[in-house]
Design a protein around this motif. Structure first.
Motif, PDB file in Angstrom:
ATOM      1  N   LYS A  88       0.866  -1.185   0.000  1.00 18.33           N
ATOM      2  CA  LYS A  88       0.000   0.000   0.000  1.00 18.33           C
ATOM      3  C   LYS A  88       0.906   1.239   0.000  1.00 18.33           C
ATOM      4  O   LYS A  88       2.103   1.172   0.240  1.00 18.33           O
ATOM      5  N   THR A  89       0.394   2.364  -0.265  1.00 21.06           N
ATOM      6  CA  THR A  89       1.200   3.580  -0.197  1.00 21.06           C
ATOM      7  C   THR A  89       0.900   4.309   1.108  1.00 21.06           C
ATOM      8  O   THR A  89      -0.205   4.230   1.640  1.00 21.06           O
ATOM      9  N   GLY A 114       7.975   3.393   4.382  1.00 24.90           N
ATOM     10  CA  GLY A 114       7.173   2.630   3.431  1.00 24.90           C
ATOM     11  C   GLY A 114       7.269   3.155   2.018  1.00 24.90           C
ATOM     12  O   GLY A 114       8.244   3.809   1.625  1.00 24.90           O
ATOM     13  N   LEU A 115       6.245   2.866   1.244  1.00 22.69           N
ATOM     14  CA  LEU A 115       6.200   3.189  -0.178  1.00 22.69           C
ATOM     15  C   LEU A 115       5.365   4.450  -0.393  1.00 22.69           C
ATOM     16  O   LEU A 115       4.181   4.493  -0.030  1.00 22.69           O
ATOM     17  N   TYR A 116       5.994   5.476  -0.954  1.00 19.16           N
ATOM     18  CA  TYR A 116       5.344   6.765  -1.174  1.00 19.16           C
ATOM     19  C   TYR A 116       5.086   6.980  -2.666  1.00 19.16           C
ATOM     20  O   TYR A 116       5.870   6.538  -3.512  1.00 19.16           O
ATOM     21  N   ASN A 117       4.005   7.683  -2.957  1.00 16.53           N
ATOM     22  CA  ASN A 117       3.749   8.129  -4.322  1.00 16.53           C
ATOM     23  C   ASN A 117       4.358   9.520  -4.463  1.00 16.53           C
ATOM     24  O   ASN A 117       3.794  10.501  -3.983  1.00 16.53           O
ATOM     25  N   VAL A 125       8.167   5.355  -4.450  1.00 10.17           N
ATOM     26  CA  VAL A 125       9.510   5.444  -3.868  1.00 10.17           C
ATOM     27  C   VAL A 125       9.516   4.839  -2.462  1.00 10.17           C
ATOM     28  O   VAL A 125       8.663   5.185  -1.626  1.00 10.17           O
ATOM     29  N   TYR A 126      10.469   3.967  -2.202  1.00 12.83           N
ATOM     30  CA  TYR A 126      10.659   3.443  -0.848  1.00 12.83           C
ATOM     31  C   TYR A 126      11.396   4.479  -0.016  1.00 12.83           C
ATOM     32  O   TYR A 126      12.463   4.954  -0.407  1.00 12.83           O
ATOM     33  N   ARG A 127      10.836   4.815   1.145  1.00 14.57           N
ATOM     34  CA  ARG A 127      11.438   5.820   2.011  1.00 14.57           C
ATOM     35  C   ARG A 127      11.513   5.304   3.443  1.00 14.57           C
ATOM     36  O   ARG A 127      10.665   4.541   3.894  1.00 14.57           O
ATOM     37  N   GLY A 128      12.546   5.741   4.161  1.00 13.23           N
ATOM     38  CA  GLY A 128      12.684   5.391   5.563  1.00 13.23           C
ATOM     39  C   GLY A 128      13.895   4.525   5.831  1.00 13.23           C
ATOM     40  O   GLY A 128      14.700   4.229   4.950  1.00 13.23           O
ATOM     41  N   GLU A 129      14.013   4.104   7.069  1.00 16.85           N
ATOM     42  CA  GLU A 129      15.187   3.339   7.491  1.00 16.85           C
ATOM     43  C   GLU A 129      14.956   1.839   7.416  1.00 16.85           C
ATOM     44  O   GLU A 129      15.859   1.082   7.045  1.00 16.85           O
ATOM     45  N   LYS A 144      12.789   2.365  -6.186  1.00 22.48           N
ATOM     46  CA  LYS A 144      11.503   2.941  -6.633  1.00 22.48           C
ATOM     47  C   LYS A 144      11.009   2.196  -7.856  1.00 22.48           C
ATOM     48  O   LYS A 144      11.746   1.421  -8.492  1.00 22.48           O
ATOM     49  N   PHE A 145       9.744   2.444  -8.177  1.00 24.22           N
ATOM     50  CA  PHE A 145       9.159   2.005  -9.440  1.00 24.22           C
ATOM     51  C   PHE A 145       8.920   3.254 -10.285  1.00 24.22           C
ATOM     52  O   PHE A 145       8.288   4.208  -9.824  1.00 24.22           O
ATOM     53  N   THR A 146       9.427   3.252 -11.502  1.00 24.99           N
ATOM     54  CA  THR A 146       9.304   4.419 -12.372  1.00 24.99           C
ATOM     55  C   THR A 146       7.880   4.549 -12.926  1.00 24.99           C
ATOM     56  O   THR A 146       7.039   3.675 -12.741  1.00 24.99           O
TER      57      THR A 146
END
Length: 390
Positions: free
Chosen positions: A153-154, A160-163, A169-173, A195-197
């Motif tokens: 999920k975003t 987690g995974l951000y739009n 884009v995967y963000r965080g530690e 990330k996924f383009t």
């Protein structure tokens, strides 16, 4: 003449004993024959069930379609795509009519109905055959990107995974973005999905695989051999090409099997100055190096991973926080400085951005692009159970 009754009696007893022994042997032989016959029948039933009664799995059916499509296009080469943008497809009906495979119903359990097709992409001289099987609620071929978005999920806060910027884009530690390209889950074979383009390709990065100067040529502006920060002419670009193709066990980054799942991409090589704070890759992707097979992350790619609100400009030390790309060694980025001809952006051992002269020897963390048609084959994205593809 006197009869020897004792001997006659003994002889009769011997004859009777012999008859009993023969009868016992015959019975044993009959029982053994019956048992052997029963076992033979059971074996034949097992073999028949194994080879003729067992239905193939959905993945096996996809492989049947793929093999059939390969044979089909061997005899219809004029229908194959000739560039990286064109996609050809053949459905199961055509493959059946041309006798390259049986009807799908022959492979399926009773009551299951499926539609199938195989798409063919041209990828730098190679053809990629991707089978798709749609069976309603029973089964559906799932691409990695789709599976990851279903699982993750975003999010709009935390890890987690951000739009972001029309990309995921995967963000965080701490994020579950580990993946293996060839099924091996050893540390050497693990990558991470950055990330996924927009086009669905997964951008993957690996831990360091080598060390190199970004460039070590003589710079006629600085009158010194401290390198020229032009990525298209750089030493590191040459090193990456060699790393991609190497089959040497000591330096190999990718197996031949793994390379078949990757696609060429446009490496963003635009320069940026210290005064520019945007992190949407608009600066870096203003200039690209086309048709690359292995590259490096950009400044924006690195900055976007940190979820620290104070990571709001390139040189912020806060960018080392909440950032899974933070490692304990310095490594190069693809982005060069627009303020001079010798400086290149890198991530130092403390985990935040710095600029270094191009001739400096830093680690290389290679980046590749996984095809948008890579199919999910298991895994949860953790370091012990990474995503697997086929």
């Amino acid at each position: 003449m006197k009869l020897d009754l004792k001997n006659i009696t003994k002889s009769n007893e011997n004859t009777t004993s012999l008859s009993r022994e023969q009868m016992r042997k015959r019975m044993i032989l009959v029982f053994a024959s019956i048992l052997g016959f029963v076992l033979l029948v059971l074996l034949l039933l097992f073999l028949f069930s194994f080879f003729f009664g067992k239905k193939p799995t959905y993945v096996e059916i996809e492989n049947i379609m793929k093999d059939a499509a390969i044979e089909y296009y061997k005899n219809h080469k004029g229908r194959l795509p000739t560039d990286n943008q064109t996609v050809e497809a053949v459905d199961d009906d055509i493959l059946v009519r041309n006798e390259y495979m049986k009807p799908l119903s022959k492979y399926l359990e009773e009551g299951v109905h499926c539609l199938g097709k195989v798409e063919v992409d041209y990828n730098n001289g190679n053809y990629i055959y991707t089978p798709y099987l749609e069976c309603g609620k029973a089964y559906s071929t799932v691409e990695l990107r789709k599976k990851v978005l279903e699982r993750e999920k975003t999010v709009t806060s935390g890890y987690g995974l951000y739009n972001m910027n029309n990309e995921y884009v995967y963000r965080g530690e701490v994020v579950n973005n580990y993946i293996t390209l060839d099924g091996d889950v050893s540390e050497k074979s693990l990558w991470r999905i950055v990330k996924f383009t927009q086009t669905g390709e997964a951008v993957l990065i690996k831990e360091r695989v080598a060390t190199s100067a970004w460039d070590d040529r003589y710079n006629s502006v600085t009158l010194n051999r401290n390198g020229i920060n032009d990525y298209g002419l750089s030493r590191i670009r040459e090193v990456l090409k060699k790393l991609y193709l190497s089959d040497d066990e000591k330096v190999r980054v990718l197996t031949k099997k793994a390379r078949t799942k990757l696609v060429a991409f446009n490496q963003c090589i635009g320069k940026r100055s210290d005064s520019q704070n945007v992190n949407d890759n608009s600066l870096e992707c203003a200039l690209t190096d086309s048709n690359q097979t292995m590259g490096l992350l950009t400044v924006s790619d690195f900055l976007n991973v940190s979820t620290d609100p104070a990571c709001n400009q390139p040189y912020s030390k806060a960018c080392q926080n909440y950032n899974y790309l933070n490692v304990d060694y310095p490594w190069w980025l693809a982005t060069a400085s627009a303020d001079d001809t010798r400086s290149v952006f890198s991530v130092n051992a403390n985990g935040y951005l710095t600029k270094m002269a191009a001739y400096t020897t830093y680690s290389i963390r290679p980046v590749v692009h996984l095809s948008s048609k890579a199919m999910y084959d298991g895994g949860k994205g953790t370091i012990t159970d990474p995503y697997k593809i086929r």
